[in-house]
Design an enzyme around this catalytic site. Structure first.
Site, PDB file in Angstrom:
ATOM      1  N   ASP A  15      19.405 -69.902 -14.860  1.00  0.00           N
ATOM      2  CA  ASP A  15      18.900 -70.929 -15.785  1.00  0.00           C
ATOM      3  C   ASP A  15      17.411 -70.740 -16.101  1.00  0.00           C
ATOM      4  O   ASP A  15      16.620 -71.694 -15.962  1.00  0.00           O
ATOM      5  CB  ASP A  15      19.086 -72.338 -15.194  1.00  0.00           C
ATOM      6  CG  ASP A  15      20.492 -72.607 -14.694  1.00  0.00           C
ATOM      7  OD1 ASP A  15      21.432 -72.011 -15.227  1.00  0.00           O
ATOM      8  OD2 ASP A  15      20.635 -73.421 -13.755  1.00  0.00           O
ATOM      9  N   GLU A 245      26.124 -77.378 -22.484  1.00  0.00           N
ATOM     10  CA  GLU A 245      24.958 -77.561 -21.602  1.00  0.00           C
ATOM     11  C   GLU A 245      23.878 -76.545 -21.981  1.00  0.00           C
ATOM     12  O   GLU A 245      24.029 -75.791 -22.948  1.00  0.00           O
ATOM     13  CB  GLU A 245      25.351 -77.396 -20.130  1.00  0.00           C
ATOM     14  CG  GLU A 245      25.881 -76.017 -19.780  1.00  0.00           C
ATOM     15  CD  GLU A 245      26.429 -75.925 -18.353  1.00  0.00           C
ATOM     16  OE1 GLU A 245      26.444 -76.914 -17.613  1.00  0.00           O
ATOM     17  OE2 GLU A 245      26.868 -74.814 -17.977  1.00  0.00           O
TER      18      GLU A 245
HETATM   19  O1  FUB Z   1      22.542 -74.137 -12.380  1.00  0.00           O
HETATM   20  C1  FUB Z   1      23.439 -75.233 -12.358  1.00  0.00           C
HETATM   21  C2  FUB Z   1      24.048 -75.422 -13.707  1.00  0.00           C
HETATM   22  O2  FUB Z   1      24.765 -74.267 -14.094  1.00  0.00           O
HETATM   23  C3  FUB Z   1      23.062 -75.617 -14.827  1.00  0.00           C
HETATM   24  O3  FUB Z   1      22.479 -76.875 -14.832  1.00  0.00           O
HETATM   25  C4  FUB Z   1      23.928 -75.314 -15.973  1.00  0.00           C
HETATM   26  O4  FUB Z   1      23.265 -75.137 -17.192  1.00  0.00           O
HETATM   27  C5  FUB Z   1      24.643 -74.079 -15.494  1.00  0.00           C
HETATM   28  O5  FUB Z   1      23.907 -72.915 -15.724  1.00  0.00           O
END
Ligand code: FUB
Length: 344
Positions: A15, A245
């Site tokens: 991320d 996301e």
């Molecule tokens: O790293 C945890 C979660 O996985 C993140 O918040 C999302 O975007 C995904 O990459």
């Protein structure tokens, strides 16, 4: 050195939120670890506890400095676990880290920690941002100095449980546990259609909110980030290119580029608008699915070149929650559209 390259082979990180501060590139990743928790659809296996910051001054060739731990969940009074994606912005000589973590009530919120330098140490606030919810904050400073936070994530990111964002904050104040008025559709081919809406319903939007002058609170109620197709219609729940996301915002030639992960269809996609509030018009795929369930990125310009920072699970041999940071060059077409990145 030829790109793409893995940025930090010594550890599992993911991320990447990336910014240029004082002429140097700073990368703020999640810090993956194997907690032994079993895989589940709500990301219960992503049990991260701290953040590090990395920096470099040459994306293709440069050595990557690990500045060490900048924040640990044990030092955040309101947070219990799952330190997921974060981002940092500079304002008036201070650095503000906004991060997602689960509180003791099992609900994700966004918190702020403050530092005098980009490499920290960051001092957390006692409480999360009032009215904050879900995950994956992205901080965008516009040319007029206003700072916006883009956020949200489905499934384990809990966005679907906040009725307010779906219906509009002006009319219905939200609380955790609202189900967006959606019916249980029963068995469905995938979890998205089962839990959230019929495939032909408008996709659940992420959020954008202007931050207060002191960067510690929202300055207003969050607004939905609407992504329209070429006919001006919101992308649909059943569209494999709809938001899931990993919001990221960057600006080029006066246009606002909103990019994001499509989660269970595993693309990085983008849409362009004329304001940080949108609406944004869907443009296409930036990156095809990588090895690993999640895909998440950031985009910056540095020394006259554009770069896509992202992650995949090749080094861990496809262990979903053990991801490695990667970077590749990004190119634009003359009309401002982005050329799909080659992840070779
Ligand atoms: O790293 C945890 C979660 O996985 C993140 O918040 C999302 O975007 C995904 O990459």
């Amino acid at each position: 050195m030829k790109l793409p390259r893995y940025l930090f082979p010594a550890d599992y990180m993911a991320d990447p939120s990336t910014h240029v501060f004082g002429g140097r590139v700073y990368v703020y990743p999640s810090h993956d670890r194997d907690s032994g928790d079993a895989f589940d659809d709500d990301g219960g296996h992503f049990q991260m506890r701290d953040y590090h910051v990395l920096s470099l001054d040459d994306v293709a060739e440069g050595a990557v400095t690990d500045h060490g731990e900048i924040l640990n969940v044990d030092n955040v009074p309101w947070a219990e676990k799952q330190m997921w994606d974060n981002d940092v912005v500079e304002k008036d000589g201070k650095y503000y880290l906004v991060f997602s973590a689960k509180g003791y009530d099992g609900v994700f919120h966004l918190g702020v920690a403050v530092a005098d330098r980009p490499e920290g140490p960051f001092v957390p606030q006692e409480h999360p941002i009032r009215g904050s919810f879900s995950i994956d904050p992205c901080l965008f400073k516009d040319d007029d100095g206003q700072i916006y936070c883009f956020f949200g994530g489905l499934w384990g990111g809990q966005l679907q449980w906040w009725r307010s964002l779906y219906h509009g904050f002006d009319t219905i104040p939200g609380k955790y546990g609202d189900n967006n008025g959606l019916v249980d559709l029963g068995p469905a081919p995938d979890r998205t259609t089962q839990l959230f809406a019929k495939p032909e319903a408008p996709a659940l939007p992420s959020g954008v909110v202007r931050m207060s002058d002191d960067m510690l609170q929202f300055a207003e109620a969050p607004r939905p980030v609407i992504i329209l197709d070429k006919d001006g219609q919101p992308l649909k729940t059943g569209d494999p290119h709809r938001f899931f996301e990993a919001s990221w915002m960057h600006k080029k030639d006066g246009k606002y580029y909103f990019s994001y992960s499509t989660g269970d269809s595993h693309f990085l996609c983008y849409a362009i608008g004329d304001s940080p509030y949108g609406p944004f018009t869907y443009q296409g795929v930036i990156l095809e699915p990588v090895v690993g369930w999640t895909t998440h990125h950031s985009i910056i310009e540095y020394k006259g070149e554009w770069f896509l920072f992202y992650h995949d699970c090749v080094p861990s041999n496809d262990i979903t929650h053990l991801r490695s940071l990667k970077v590749q060059r990004l190119f634009y077409n003359p009309d401002g559209t982005i050329q799909k990145v080659r992840n070779e």
